[in-house]
Write an enzyme that holds these catalytic residues in place. Structure first.
Site, short mmCIF file in Angstrom:
data_model
loop_
_atom_site.label_atom_id
_atom_site.label_comp_id
_atom_site.label_asym_id
_atom_site.label_seq_id
_atom_site.Cartn_x
_atom_site.Cartn_y
_atom_site.Cartn_z
N SER A 14 -22.40 15.70 -18.70
CA SER A 14 -22.43 15.99 -17.26
C SER A 14 -22.61 17.47 -16.96
O SER A 14 -22.03 18.01 -16.02
CB SER A 14 -21.14 15.52 -16.56
OG SER A 14 -20.90 14.19 -16.85
N GLY A 18 -30.19 16.92 -16.51
CA GLY A 18 -31.28 16.31 -15.74
C GLY A 18 -31.78 17.25 -14.67
O GLY A 18 -32.99 17.41 -14.48
N ASP A 71 -31.50 10.19 -14.05
CA ASP A 71 -32.12 11.52 -14.15
C ASP A 71 -33.60 11.47 -13.78
O ASP A 71 -34.16 12.47 -13.32
CB ASP A 71 -31.96 12.09 -15.56
CG ASP A 71 -30.61 12.78 -15.73
OD1 ASP A 71 -30.08 13.29 -14.73
OD2 ASP A 71 -30.09 12.81 -16.86
N GLU A 149 -24.74 9.17 -32.08
CA GLU A 149 -25.85 8.42 -31.50
C GLU A 149 -27.13 9.23 -31.34
O GLU A 149 -28.23 8.69 -31.44
CB GLU A 149 -25.48 7.87 -30.11
CG GLU A 149 -24.51 6.73 -30.13
CD GLU A 149 -23.08 7.21 -29.99
OE1 GLU A 149 -22.24 6.41 -29.61
OE2 GLU A 149 -22.80 8.40 -30.27
N LYS A 187 -15.41 31.77 -22.29
CA LYS A 187 -15.40 31.66 -23.74
C LYS A 187 -16.78 31.29 -24.29
O LYS A 187 -17.44 30.41 -23.75
CB LYS A 187 -14.38 30.58 -24.14
CG LYS A 187 -12.94 31.00 -23.88
CD LYS A 187 -12.62 32.17 -24.77
CE LYS A 187 -11.19 32.61 -24.71
NZ LYS A 187 -10.98 33.85 -25.48
N LYS A 189 -17.17 30.49 -27.67
CA LYS A 189 -17.04 29.74 -28.93
C LYS A 189 -17.67 28.34 -28.88
O LYS A 189 -18.40 27.96 -29.80
CB LYS A 189 -15.56 29.65 -29.33
CG LYS A 189 -15.32 29.11 -30.73
CD LYS A 189 -15.69 30.09 -31.82
CE LYS A 189 -14.60 31.14 -31.99
NZ LYS A 189 -15.04 32.29 -32.77
N PRO A 190 -17.40 27.54 -27.81
CA PRO A 190 -18.02 26.21 -27.80
C PRO A 190 -19.55 26.30 -27.89
O PRO A 190 -20.18 25.48 -28.56
CB PRO A 190 -17.58 25.62 -26.46
CG PRO A 190 -16.36 26.38 -26.07
CD PRO A 190 -16.52 27.76 -26.65
N ASP A 240 -22.86 27.98 -11.27
CA ASP A 240 -22.67 26.89 -10.31
C ASP A 240 -23.28 27.31 -8.97
O ASP A 240 -23.05 28.42 -8.52
CB ASP A 240 -21.17 26.62 -10.10
CG ASP A 240 -20.50 26.08 -11.37
OD1 ASP A 240 -21.23 25.81 -12.34
OD2 ASP A 240 -19.27 25.95 -11.37
N CYS A 383 -32.08 -3.19 0.98
CA CYS A 383 -32.03 -4.32 0.05
C CYS A 383 -30.87 -5.25 0.39
O CYS A 383 -30.96 -5.97 1.39
CB CYS A 383 -31.98 -3.80 -1.40
SG CYS A 383 -32.74 -4.98 -2.53
N HIS A 509 -36.30 -0.48 -1.84
CA HIS A 509 -35.43 0.69 -2.03
C HIS A 509 -36.19 1.97 -1.67
O HIS A 509 -36.71 2.65 -2.56
CB HIS A 509 -34.94 0.76 -3.48
CG HIS A 509 -33.93 -0.28 -3.82
ND1 HIS A 509 -32.60 -0.15 -3.49
CD2 HIS A 509 -34.06 -1.48 -4.42
CE1 HIS A 509 -31.94 -1.22 -3.90
NE2 HIS A 509 -32.81 -2.05 -4.46
N GLU A 511 -35.12 4.72 -0.97
CA GLU A 511 -34.45 5.94 -1.48
C GLU A 511 -35.10 6.46 -2.76
O GLU A 511 -34.88 7.61 -3.14
CB GLU A 511 -32.95 5.68 -1.71
CG GLU A 511 -32.59 4.73 -2.84
CD GLU A 511 -32.50 3.26 -2.43
OE1 GLU A 511 -33.15 2.87 -1.43
OE2 GLU A 511 -31.79 2.50 -3.12
N1 GLN Z 1 -28.40 -8.86 -4.76
C1 GLN Z 1 -29.55 -8.87 -3.95
C2 GLN Z 1 -30.72 -9.57 -4.63
O1 GLN Z 1 -30.73 -9.72 -5.81
C3 GLN Z 1 -29.95 -7.46 -3.52
C4 GLN Z 1 -30.28 -6.56 -4.66
C5 GLN Z 1 -30.27 -5.11 -4.29
O2 GLN Z 1 -29.67 -4.71 -3.31
N2 GLN Z 1 -30.87 -4.29 -5.10
O3 GLN Z 1 -31.66 -9.97 -3.97
#
Ligand code: GLN
Length: 555
Positions: A14, A18, A71, A149, A187, A189-190, A240, A383, A509, A511
């Protein structure tokens, strides 16, 4: 010939690898270079699609329908790099290809091993991640150096660089300089130990980016340089940021990271320094907003900021477009009931219900939608949020009290949200999600069409269930119209109520397609409507009348 930048992280997770990677991508683009971006994740899940948002945060979806690490959202918000299925590989995905080859007999009876077979597959993945014509390809390695990993990935990038001239590749290592309050010092060292770990594997980073809370002194820089074998000018402070993550590229340029990269990789940028003028202006708007508005977000994974990362970022972008600060009241849907909804949402000038899966919190979301519809407060559903709006409308306007989504209630008499026939068949075969970008035709004269200022848009999907067309006509007659349609399948992509200040639900979506300099039109229109609502509330005790949001497009 494409040059390669590999970004690793040390000391703790964290650290913002990204964001740092995305910022370096932006910086290079702003010097006129074409870039690719990729993330390699050391976990064994084939992709994050099946992981809980509590574990992993948001699942970011690309145009071609890959379910990827969040990311990649930063990469798309900061840069124009084209992201595809080849932009995110996990250990699971790498092993899957190697094991499939082994089963086919492609290895001709040889013993299949981590070196060379897994590392070769990783090197192929790195090459596949390069978009044609890229000057520079950035590859971020997830996890922390020293983890078991990540070893095969680190080994693979070592080999990858060994096979190329030294000026074609560079290792950037991100570390932490912890500040000890008790002694009042930072520090090193890390950082020394984490670089030591890298060198043990055979990787000498050429650039160190040090996350700090306090300014890094020249003395510390000299010490880190000496112990880590990195030139002092290549030990960069990444302090920051005060206000917004969008300050990161600006501060990295102030520290001269672009010069180091150009010199080391012998790049030929179009401009000697990145042009960040508009980016700086955008950051200034975040720092000095002219107005403020509070919007409620009622969802399921509210404790973890990463779970709705792109939603929160898009809200910030929409705030920037409206020169406003958007305060988000994050409310756990499970806590909302018909009885307390007024109190929970009091003072909010907008309601956003994000996506999600499963039943938990669903009634709280529906109660919240009802509040927004009846109180004429701007509502925006994404959605599952859109599906909740349809259920709410069915129950309280269309008089179907038991209406539900088939996802939550298999036996509902009114499955207003349902699986489509072909999905039912697909489900039997194990795959059902509608994933990635689909075209959506906007109905002229609707709020959606006005916001987009376009007739046809492409938006990304990640869901199984759909608006049930059997109810389309009935709901339209009552005021809930389908304002966006996928023409190939005749599926409803957007619903809205015309007689409401802003009531829009989208099956996709949005977004995933918002950027700070190019806010998503629907987010932008929603925040504009919320600001309008807040103004109305301030200027009068009575709720504002239906205000038509001005048609706003992408910048
Ligand atoms: N669960 C709902 C579906 O599968 C909506 C999925 C979502 O919001 N991404 O249709």
């Amino acid at each position: 010939m494409t040059k390669h930048i590999f970004i690793t992280g040390g000391v703790v997770s964290s650290l913002g690898k990204g964001l740092t990677s995305a910022s370096i991508g932006l910086i290079l683009e702003r010097m006129g270079l074409k870039i690719s971006m990729q993330k390699l994740d050391p976990y064994i899940n084939v992709d994050p699609g099946t992981m809980s948002p509590f574990q992993h945060g948001e699942v970011y979806v690309t145009d071609d329908g890959a379910e990827t690490d969040l990311d990649l959202g930063h990469y798309e918000r900061y840069t124009h790099a084209r992201l595809t299925k080849n932009s995110n590989y996990t250990t699971g995905k790498i092993y899957q290809t190697v094991i499939a080859k082994e089963r086919r007999g492609d290895y001709l009876g040889r013993t299949v091993q981590v070196i060379p077979h897994i590392t070769n597959a990783i090197k192929t993945a790195i090459k596949d991640g390069v978009q044609p014509g890229s000057d520079v390809a950035l590859t971020e390695i997830g996890g922390t150096i020293g983890d078991i990993e990540s070893l095969p990935f680190v080994e693979a990038i070592r080999q990858f660089c060994l096979e190329r001239p030294p000026e074609d590749t560079v290792f950037v290592h991100l570390t932490l300089l912890p500040y000890l309050r008790a002694s009042g010092e930072m520090k090193t060292k890390p950082t020394q130990q984490s670089v030591g770990k890298l060198r043990e594997i055979g990787i000498q980073p050429q650039i160190l980016v040090c996350r700090t809370e306090q300014p890094m002194t020249e003395e510390m820089r000299a010490k880190i340089s000496l112990f880590c074998n990195v030139r002092p000018e290549a030990v960069i402070e990444e302090r920051d940021v005060d206000h917004t993550i969008y300050e990161v590229p600006i501060s990295l340029v102030e520290k001269g990271i672009h010069r180091l990269l150009v010199d080391h990789l012998r790049l030929q940028p179009l401009t000697p320094a990145p042009d960040l003028d508009d980016w700086r202006k955008m950051v200034q708007i975040v720092i000095h907003p002219e107005r403020e508005v509070e919007i409620a977000i009622v969802g399921k994974y509210m404790q973890l900021d990463d779970a709705y990362k792109s939603v929160y970022e898009s809200m910030q972008h929409a705030g920037i477009a409206n020169r406003a600060k958007v305060r988000m009241r994050k409310i756990d849907a499970e806590k909302v009931t018909d009885a307390n909804v007024d109190q929970m949402l009091a003072g909010c000038s907008g309601l956003l219900v994000p996506g999600g899966f499963g039943e938990r919190g669903i009634e709280g979301k529906i109660a919240s939608v009802r509040w927004a519809r009846e109180r004429r407060v701007p509502f925006y559903g994404l959605c599952l949020g859109m599906q909740c709006a349809v259920i709410e409308f069915a129950r309280h306007v269309a008089g179907l009290p038991r209406a539900h989504s088939r996802e939550m209630d298999e036996h509902t008499p009114h499955p207003v949200i349902d699986l489509m026939e072909e999905q039912k068949e697909l489900r039997e075969m194990g795959g059902t999600m509608r994933l990635g970008a689909y075209p959506c035709r906007l109905v002229p004269g609707t709020r959606a069409a006005a916001a987009y200022r376009s007739e046809l848009v492409h938006e990304r999907h990640r869901h199984r269930y759909e608006f049930n067309n059997a109810y389309r006509e009935q709901f339209r007659a009552l005021g809930l119209v389908a304002s966006g349609i996928n023409e190939d399948s005749d599926l409803v992509e957007i619903v809205e109520i015309g007689d409401h200040p802003f009531f829009v639900g989208v099956q996709f979506h949005p977004e995933f397609k918002s950027k700070p300099g190019a806010p998503h039109p629907l987010f932008r229109a929603f925040v504009a409507a919320a600001l309008e609502h807040a103004r109305g509330r301030e200027s009068a005790a009575t709720p504002p009348q239906a205000a038509v949001a001005p048609p706003l497009g992408r910048e």
